[in-house]
Design a protein around this motif. Structure first.
Motif, PDB file in Angstrom:
ATOM      1  N   LYS A   4      -6.264  41.927  15.897  1.00 45.59           N
ATOM      2  CA  LYS A   4      -7.716  42.033  16.060  1.00 45.59           C
ATOM      3  C   LYS A   4      -8.073  41.723  17.518  1.00 45.59           C
ATOM      4  N   LEU A  27      -6.712  31.192  14.187  1.00 44.47           N
ATOM      5  CA  LEU A  27      -6.584  32.408  13.390  1.00 44.47           C
ATOM      6  C   LEU A  27      -5.147  32.911  13.299  1.00 44.47           C
ATOM      7  N   SER A  42      -3.698  38.387  12.675  1.00 54.87           N
ATOM      8  CA  SER A  42      -4.314  37.680  11.562  1.00 54.87           C
ATOM      9  C   SER A  42      -4.284  38.527  10.301  1.00 54.87           C
ATOM     10  N   THR A  43      -4.259  37.855   9.170  1.00 53.48           N
ATOM     11  CA  THR A  43      -4.364  38.543   7.884  1.00 53.48           C
ATOM     12  C   THR A  43      -5.826  38.685   7.459  1.00 53.48           C
ATOM     13  N   LEU A  44      -6.745  38.032   8.170  1.00 49.95           N
ATOM     14  CA  LEU A  44      -8.165  38.095   7.830  1.00 49.95           C
ATOM     15  C   LEU A  44      -8.767  39.437   8.225  1.00 49.95           C
ATOM     16  N   THR A  45      -9.802  39.854   7.519  1.00 52.44           N
ATOM     17  CA  THR A  45     -10.532  41.067   7.883  1.00 52.44           C
ATOM     18  C   THR A  45     -11.415  40.785   9.097  1.00 52.44           C
ATOM     19  N   CYS A  46     -11.897  41.849   9.712  1.00 49.04           N
ATOM     20  CA  CYS A  46     -12.831  41.698  10.833  1.00 49.04           C
ATOM     21  C   CYS A  46     -14.083  40.946  10.389  1.00 49.04           C
ATOM     22  N   ALA A  48     -14.372  38.739   7.934  1.00 43.78           N
ATOM     23  CA  ALA A  48     -14.058  37.324   7.717  1.00 43.78           C
ATOM     24  C   ALA A  48     -13.932  36.578   9.040  1.00 43.78           C
ATOM     25  N   ILE A  49     -13.340  37.215  10.031  1.00 45.77           N
ATOM     26  CA  ILE A  49     -13.232  36.591  11.353  1.00 45.77           C
ATOM     27  C   ILE A  49     -14.611  36.428  11.972  1.00 45.77           C
ATOM     28  N   ALA A  52     -16.305  33.526  10.298  1.00 49.83           N
ATOM     29  CA  ALA A  52     -15.715  32.236  10.675  1.00 49.83           C
ATOM     30  C   ALA A  52     -16.107  31.842  12.096  1.00 49.83           C
TER      31      ALA A  52
END
Length: 91
Positions: A4, A27, A42-46, A48-49, A52
């Motif tokens: 990301k 992250l 990161s395993t998080l979606t855009c 979710a980032i 956060a």
């Protein structure tokens, strides 16, 4: 795991970047060679980032999170260590 791109402008005077920077570093593996631009694995979606990190900026600030995992990469002028990180970690 996806790469990301995170970019931000903290527009209010006297901003404290410390909490935002620590949140970005938390992250995953990160690269930071441009003032307000980061690459993070990161395993998080855009979304979710964004959510956060949004807790660490003011309402007048700007934040951009983009998935750049696909083959869309080119750079110039970075140090050897910066280029090495990009080559080894982007995929």
């Amino acid at each position: 795991m996806a790469t990301k791109l995170i970019a931000y402008d903290l527009n209010s005077p006297g901003q404290n970047y410390d909490e935002l920077i620590e949140a970005i570093k938390d992250l995953g593996a990160w690269w930071h060679h441009l003032d307000s631009t980061w690459l993070v694995k990161s395993t998080l979606t855009c979304t979710a980032i964004r959510d956060a990190l949004g807790r660490h900026i003011d309402s007048g600030d700007e934040l951009l999170v983009v998935d750049v995992t696909e083959d869309a990469r080119a750079w110039k002028g970075f140090s050897a260590s910066g280029s090495k990180w990009l080559k080894e970690t982007w995929d």
